[in-house]
Enzyme design. Structure first.
Site, PDB file in Angstrom:
ATOM      1  N   ARG A   1     -32.601 -63.177  -0.057  1.00 20.94           N
ATOM      2  CA  ARG A   1     -32.328 -62.306   1.082  1.00 20.94           C
ATOM      3  C   ARG A   1     -33.076 -62.918   2.246  1.00 20.94           C
ATOM      4  O   ARG A   1     -34.177 -63.457   2.090  1.00 20.94           O
ATOM      5  CB  ARG A   1     -32.853 -60.891   0.856  1.00 20.94           C
ATOM      6  CG  ARG A   1     -31.961 -60.010   0.063  1.00 20.94           C
ATOM      7  CD  ARG A   1     -30.589 -59.835   0.639  1.00 20.94           C
ATOM      8  NE  ARG A   1     -30.508 -58.758   1.621  1.00 20.94           N
ATOM      9  CZ  ARG A   1     -29.410 -58.471   2.293  1.00 20.94           C
ATOM     10  NH1 ARG A   1     -28.311 -59.197   2.120  1.00 20.94           N
ATOM     11  NH2 ARG A   1     -29.394 -57.474   3.146  1.00 20.94           N
TER      12      ARG A   1
ATOM     13  N   TYR B   1     -41.223 -64.187  -5.773  1.00 22.18           N
ATOM     14  CA  TYR B   1     -41.596 -63.245  -4.706  1.00 22.18           C
ATOM     15  C   TYR B   1     -43.127 -63.095  -4.764  1.00 22.18           C
ATOM     16  O   TYR B   1     -43.662 -62.203  -5.392  1.00 22.18           O
ATOM     17  CB  TYR B   1     -40.869 -61.925  -4.985  1.00 22.18           C
ATOM     18  CG  TYR B   1     -40.981 -60.808  -3.966  1.00 22.18           C
ATOM     19  CD1 TYR B   1     -41.720 -60.927  -2.798  1.00 22.18           C
ATOM     20  CD2 TYR B   1     -40.312 -59.604  -4.186  1.00 22.18           C
ATOM     21  CE1 TYR B   1     -41.790 -59.884  -1.887  1.00 22.18           C
ATOM     22  CE2 TYR B   1     -40.377 -58.556  -3.292  1.00 22.18           C
ATOM     23  CZ  TYR B   1     -41.120 -58.702  -2.150  1.00 22.18           C
ATOM     24  OH  TYR B   1     -41.198 -57.657  -1.259  1.00 22.18           O
TER      25      TYR B   1
ATOM     26  N   ARG C   1     -49.250 -41.209  -5.170  1.00 18.04           N
ATOM     27  CA  ARG C   1     -50.697 -41.003  -5.068  1.00 18.04           C
ATOM     28  C   ARG C   1     -50.953 -39.544  -4.732  1.00 18.04           C
ATOM     29  O   ARG C   1     -50.411 -39.042  -3.750  1.00 18.04           O
ATOM     30  CB  ARG C   1     -51.221 -41.924  -3.977  1.00 18.04           C
ATOM     31  CG  ARG C   1     -52.672 -42.220  -4.103  1.00 18.04           C
ATOM     32  CD  ARG C   1     -53.121 -43.133  -3.005  1.00 18.04           C
ATOM     33  NE  ARG C   1     -52.847 -44.542  -3.252  1.00 18.04           N
ATOM     34  CZ  ARG C   1     -52.784 -45.452  -2.286  1.00 18.04           C
ATOM     35  NH1 ARG C   1     -52.943 -45.105  -1.030  1.00 18.04           N
ATOM     36  NH2 ARG C   1     -52.568 -46.719  -2.584  1.00 18.04           N
TER      37      ARG C   1
ATOM     38  N   ARG D   1     -42.587 -50.353 -10.201  1.00 17.30           N
ATOM     39  CA  ARG D   1     -43.921 -50.023  -9.715  1.00 17.30           C
ATOM     40  C   ARG D   1     -43.766 -49.181  -8.439  1.00 17.30           C
ATOM     41  O   ARG D   1     -43.629 -49.693  -7.362  1.00 17.30           O
ATOM     42  CB  ARG D   1     -44.600 -51.348  -9.348  1.00 17.30           C
ATOM     43  CG  ARG D   1     -46.063 -51.448  -9.510  1.00 17.30           C
ATOM     44  CD  ARG D   1     -46.501 -52.896  -9.386  1.00 17.30           C
ATOM     45  NE  ARG D   1     -45.732 -53.648  -8.386  1.00 17.30           N
ATOM     46  CZ  ARG D   1     -46.055 -53.753  -7.114  1.00 17.30           C
ATOM     47  NH1 ARG D   1     -47.134 -53.187  -6.656  1.00 17.30           N
ATOM     48  NH2 ARG D   1     -45.313 -54.453  -6.279  1.00 17.30           N
TER      49      ARG D   1
ATOM     50  N   ARG E   1     -37.353 -52.239   9.626  1.00 17.64           N
ATOM     51  CA  ARG E   1     -38.634 -51.807  10.182  1.00 17.64           C
ATOM     52  C   ARG E   1     -38.899 -52.449  11.534  1.00 17.64           C
ATOM     53  O   ARG E   1     -38.272 -53.451  11.889  1.00 17.64           O
ATOM     54  CB  ARG E   1     -39.789 -52.083   9.214  1.00 17.64           C
ATOM     55  CG  ARG E   1     -39.912 -53.515   8.765  1.00 17.64           C
ATOM     56  CD  ARG E   1     -40.926 -53.641   7.610  1.00 17.64           C
ATOM     57  NE  ARG E   1     -40.913 -54.993   7.081  1.00 17.64           N
ATOM     58  CZ  ARG E   1     -41.450 -55.371   5.921  1.00 17.64           C
ATOM     59  NH1 ARG E   1     -42.067 -54.491   5.158  1.00 17.64           N
ATOM     60  NH2 ARG E   1     -41.377 -56.616   5.527  1.00 17.64           N
TER      61      ARG E   1
ATOM     62  N   ASP F   1     -47.083 -62.807  -3.401  1.00 20.94           N
ATOM     63  CA  ASP F   1     -48.016 -62.381  -2.352  1.00 20.94           C
ATOM     64  C   ASP F   1     -48.889 -63.592  -1.996  1.00 20.94           C
ATOM     65  O   ASP F   1     -49.051 -64.511  -2.800  1.00 20.94           O
ATOM     66  CB  ASP F   1     -48.907 -61.234  -2.847  1.00 20.94           C
ATOM     67  CG  ASP F   1     -48.161 -59.912  -2.871  1.00 20.94           C
ATOM     68  OD1 ASP F   1     -47.199 -59.755  -2.097  1.00 20.94           O
ATOM     69  OD2 ASP F   1     -48.539 -59.033  -3.666  1.00 20.94           O
TER      70      ASP F   1
ATOM     71  N   GLU G   1     -36.660 -55.956  12.235  1.00 24.42           N
ATOM     72  CA  GLU G   1     -36.238 -56.776  11.090  1.00 24.42           C
ATOM     73  C   GLU G   1     -34.862 -56.339  10.599  1.00 24.42           C
ATOM     74  O   GLU G   1     -34.690 -55.210  10.168  1.00 24.42           O
ATOM     75  CB  GLU G   1     -37.246 -56.649   9.942  1.00 24.42           C
ATOM     76  CG  GLU G   1     -38.623 -57.170  10.309  1.00 24.42           C
ATOM     77  CD  GLU G   1     -39.564 -57.262   9.105  1.00 24.42           C
ATOM     78  OE1 GLU G   1     -39.134 -57.038   7.960  1.00 24.42           O
ATOM     79  OE2 GLU G   1     -40.749 -57.548   9.345  1.00 24.42           O
TER      80      GLU G   1
HETATM   81  N1  UDP Z   1     -39.264 -49.620  -0.112  1.00 25.34           N
HETATM   82  C1  UDP Z   1     -38.630 -48.414   0.119  1.00 25.34           C
HETATM   83  N2  UDP Z   1     -38.931 -47.687   1.234  1.00 25.34           N
HETATM   84  C2  UDP Z   1     -39.820 -48.113   2.159  1.00 25.34           C
HETATM   85  C3  UDP Z   1     -40.488 -49.351   1.931  1.00 25.34           C
HETATM   86  C4  UDP Z   1     -40.187 -50.074   0.794  1.00 25.34           C
HETATM   87  O1  UDP Z   1     -37.820 -47.991  -0.706  1.00 25.34           O
HETATM   88  O2  UDP Z   1     -40.033 -47.423   3.178  1.00 25.34           O
HETATM   89  C5  UDP Z   1     -38.937 -50.416  -1.330  1.00 25.34           C
HETATM   90  C6  UDP Z   1     -37.778 -51.387  -1.079  1.00 25.34           C
HETATM   91  O3  UDP Z   1     -36.968 -51.439  -2.257  1.00 25.34           O
HETATM   92  C7  UDP Z   1     -38.485 -52.696  -0.831  1.00 25.34           C
HETATM   93  C8  UDP Z   1     -39.710 -52.600  -1.760  1.00 25.34           C
HETATM   94  O4  UDP Z   1     -40.044 -51.210  -1.727  1.00 25.34           O
HETATM   95  O5  UDP Z   1     -37.676 -53.802  -1.145  1.00 25.34           O
HETATM   96  C9  UDP Z   1     -40.918 -53.448  -1.313  1.00 25.34           C
HETATM   97  O6  UDP Z   1     -41.165 -53.232   0.064  1.00 25.34           O
HETATM   98  P1  UDP Z   1     -42.485 -53.747   0.807  1.00 25.34           P
HETATM   99  O7  UDP Z   1     -42.371 -53.341   2.243  1.00 25.34           O
HETATM  100  O8  UDP Z   1     -43.665 -53.302   0.067  1.00 25.34           O
HETATM  101  O9  UDP Z   1     -42.393 -55.334   0.631  1.00 25.34           O
HETATM  102  P2  UDP Z   1     -42.228 -56.523   1.687  1.00 25.34           P
HETATM  103  O10 UDP Z   1     -40.819 -56.460   2.190  1.00 25.34           O
HETATM  104  O11 UDP Z   1     -43.216 -56.285   2.781  1.00 25.34           O
HETATM  105  O12 UDP Z   1     -42.490 -57.762   0.872  1.00 25.34           O
END
Ligand code: UDP
Length: 363
Positions: free
Chosen positions: A247, A346, A174, A170, A278, A348, A298
């Site tokens: 993880r 995982y 956009r 997914r 991030r 939400d 993080e």
């Molecule tokens: N992802 C990426 N680049 C980005 C942010 C996310 O490739 O800048 C990918 C990465 O594989 C990550 C997944 O999208 O594990 C989901 O990230 P998201 O930040 O949406 O999920 P969260 O860590 O907040 O649950």
């Protein structure tokens, strides 16, 4: 003494406790940490709710769940629009016309689509076998190299060629200038933080913190007719079938003497060489006007038993192991399993609450 013992004061446990109280049941909620709200816990620092275990942005398309959470807290109109920094370049996320325009100097959706289609065709991948091939066949080389590869390898601690394709099946592209990360109908952050929200969910229910279920199982089980367990399912069974992988994230929280450090709540660092994935600047989740700011870097890390688990690694091997635990769990007459750790999912936040509501209906 109690109808239910609920192990874990996170969103799943708190939802179940609230609903059972409404149905006249007597519950005891325990948690081994010294606070409620699980990983959604917010700690107040400098008057700012700090998402202590990582950013939690509430989003849902389920009107019932949106109304449900709004009973416990006012939500603001925060819209998640992360920024990605790759070396000295800055892009908007999710991948949209702002991203493409910055990357290639294009203006129209047709121009962006043409470039992406050409890059996808150049790769010539018909059946993607891993995450790298999956990403290349969906977005092409430029977006993959700059915005996905480094971040994903840091996040999951594995080469993109060794990661399963499904993680990234997914990947929304956009073709409008819309930086809203989520496609959901409803989105926001509880204005007083998640701890307050969970505190209201647990109002009227007895809560004991710093209580480790594993260590006092026999005595605790004896207190209630039934147990709802939201901890790690493999830990419940003393890892008898093996250890499920996670993880984890290590956080470096910092108070800075500036009112605005990065101008956005979420800034991703997508190159491999930067060790963190991030930086979260918490005040921007609630449009804070405090004189200082709090940021969290993080650092993803491999998890091991005894540490705090975050992201279940839902690959084939772990799913097969989880299935074995699920069969064992089904045989436990007195205990029901739920939530991110209890179901190894995982999840939400909206889905956790929906699942907890379904469990209560089933009781
Ligand atoms: N992802 C990426 N680049 C980005 C942010 C996310 O490739 O800048 C990918 C990465 O594989 C990550 C997944 O999208 O594990 C989901 O990230 P998201 O930040 O949406 O999920 P969260 O860590 O907040 O649950």
């Amino acid at each position: 003494m109690y109808d239910y013992l609920i192990v874990g004061a996170g969103l799943f446990g708190a939802t179940v406790a609230h609903e059972l109280l409404l149905r006249g049941k007597k519950c005891l909620v325990i948690d081994r940490r010294d606070h409620i709200a699980g990983n959604a816990y917010c700690k107040q620092m400098e008057g700012i709710p700090v998402h202590w275990y990582g950013a939690h942005i509430f989003h849902t398309s389920d009107e019932k769940i949106w109304k449900y959470v709004n009973q416990f807290s006012e939500f603001n109109n925060y819209i998640n629009s992360p920024i990605a920094i790759y070396r000295d370049e800055l892009y908007n996320l999710p991948f949209n016309m702002n991203t493409f325009s910055k990357m290639w100097g294009v203006r129209t959706p047709a121009q962006a689509k043409e470039i992406i289609a050409k890059q996808i065709a150049d790769e010539g991948i018909s059946e993607p076998k891993n995450l790298e091939e999956q990403a290349l066949s969906l977005v092409g080389r430029d977006v993959y190299e700059k915005l996905i590869k480094g971040y994903t390898e840091k996040q999951w601690g594995r080469d993109c060629k060794e990661l399963p394709a499904f993680i990234i099946r997914r990947l929304p592209l956009r073709f409008t200038y819309d930086n809203n990360y989520f496609n959901d109908r409803y989105q926001g952050i509880p204005v007083e933080g998640y701890t307050k929200l969970v505190e209201r969910m647990l109002s009227g229910t007895q809560v004991r913190l710093g209580v480790d279920y594993g260590k006092e199982k026999k005595e605790l089980d004896a207190l209630a007719d039934k147990v709802i367990y939201t901890g790690a399912i493999d830990e419940y069974f003393a890892y008898a079938q093996g250890v499920l992988q996670y993880r984890m994230v290590e956080f470096e929280h910092q108070v800075l003497d500036t009112d605005n450090y990065q101008g956005n709540a979420v800034v991703n660092y997508t190159e491999r060489e930067v060790p963190y994935t991030r930086i979260i600047e918490h005040k921007h989740f609630v449009f804070g006007k405090q004189p200082k700011t709090v940021i969290s870097r993080e650092y993803p890390a491999e998890w091991s038993v005894g540490k705090e688990p975050y992201y279940p690694i839902n690959n084939e091997q772990n799913q097969a192991l989880y299935e074995r635990y699920r069969c064992l769990a089904a045989k436990e007459e007195k205990v029901l399993f739920g939530g991110r750790l209890g179901e190894y999912k995982y999840y939400d936040m909206d889905k956790v609450i929906a699942s907890a509501l379904r469990m209560v209906e089933s009781l």
